[in-house]
Enzyme design. Sequence first.
Site, short mmCIF file in Angstrom:
data_model
loop_
_atom_site.label_atom_id
_atom_site.label_comp_id
_atom_site.label_asym_id
_atom_site.label_seq_id
_atom_site.Cartn_x
_atom_site.Cartn_y
_atom_site.Cartn_z
N LYS A 1 0.87 -1.19 0.00
CA LYS A 1 0.00 0.00 0.00
C LYS A 1 0.90 1.24 0.00
O LYS A 1 1.11 1.89 1.02
CB LYS A 1 -0.91 -0.06 1.23
CG LYS A 1 -2.23 0.63 1.05
CD LYS A 1 -3.19 0.22 2.16
CE LYS A 1 -4.32 1.19 2.35
NZ LYS A 1 -5.16 1.44 1.20
C1 LIG Z 1 -6.40 -0.25 -3.92
C2 LIG Z 1 -7.11 -0.93 -2.79
N1 LIG Z 1 -7.60 -2.17 -2.98
C3 LIG Z 1 -8.25 -2.81 -2.01
C4 LIG Z 1 -8.48 -2.23 -0.78
C5 LIG Z 1 -9.19 -2.99 0.29
O1 LIG Z 1 -8.29 -3.39 1.28
P1 LIG Z 1 -8.78 -3.57 2.80
O2 LIG Z 1 -9.97 -4.43 2.74
O3 LIG Z 1 -7.64 -4.22 3.48
O4 LIG Z 1 -9.08 -2.22 3.31
C6 LIG Z 1 -7.99 -0.94 -0.55
C7 LIG Z 1 -8.23 -0.28 0.74
O5 LIG Z 1 -7.44 -0.20 1.58
C8 LIG Z 1 -7.28 -0.28 -1.57
O6 LIG Z 1 -6.78 0.95 -1.38
#
Ligand SMILES: Cc1ncc(COP(=O)(O)O)c(C=O)c1O
Length: 317
Positions: free
Chosen positions: A161
């Site tokens: 991330k």
């Molecule tokens: C690009 C992206 N994909 C998927 C997710 C979903 O991830 P999570 O369920 O861990 O928040 C997020 C959010 O954080 C995101 O920024």
Amino acid sequence: MKAFFQGAYVDMADANVSVMTHALNYGTGVFEGIRGYWNGSDEQMYLFRPKEHFERLRLSAKILRMAIPHTDDELVEIARNVVCSGQFREDVYVRPLVYKAAHQIGLSMVNPTENGLGLIDDEFTLFAVPFGAYLDVDRPIRCTVASWRRISDNMIPARAKVAGLYVNSSLAKTEAVEAGFDEAIMLTEDGHVSEGTGENVFLVRDGRLVTPAVSDDILEGVTRRTVMQIALEELQIESVERTVDRTELYIADELFLVGTGAQISPVREVDGREIGDGGIGPLTGALQDLYFDIVRGVDARYRAWCTAVYPATAVQT
Ligand SMILES: Cc1ncc(COP(=O)(O)O)c(C=O)c1O
């Protein structure tokens, strides 16, 4: 309201970085988003799966050659302390961030030292803000397939991330919103479905859940994993992780986006094609009911996923 900044709890107004900070100039940070859910009957705030988020933060940091000088337990404690300092009685969003803190012009994350090359300094910080719905959950949303392709693992890994990666998401999200849609779904470089700009994608086809594989340039979402587990345990529905074609979005029986921010957001249209009957599909609705009880600490079977923030009597009025 406090933030954790440079190893101490400071007022939010004092948690500031220099304009020369490497991460501000080059996007060299990794972050997380954790929701805190206020439960009025318990007079308690529950952080949802904070350990899983900190585990992913550590993996993101590893990819960017960063170290986090705290254990997962310490990180959860920092999150609790920061939320406690705000005495929030509403849902919150907790944002941990590890970033390259050096004040330097120059892209390298290593610099010459007496002993060869050394990594430039990084810092860990964490703050919390009140946060409501990010996408609608009661009303199905409209999506479009973005003209911007998802950045691939050998460009900037979506599995991490990374702050700078979100330029890709911001371009796609802005394009969608300006065209009158709620959200964009991005395709991989080779044209398969990857994910939303801040969400993973699920389709229902012939009673089964389908979601793009982890090798399709997605963030491996905590909500994605949660949804797959509760679908299996509570509804006996397996999820298939596989490559998904764009046109499968158009013909899905149900479609929904999942993420910490988005929670479970039903989709009623993609590029002018109605999904199902345009309402919240039965499986989507069943998963939403389960999910919202679980995250708010109402479903005792999954209480282990919820970390209480406040000491038992701290927020009594
Ligand atoms: C690009 C992206 N994909 C998927 C997710 C979903 O991830 P999570 O369920 O861990 O928040 C997020 C959010 O954080 C995101 O920024």
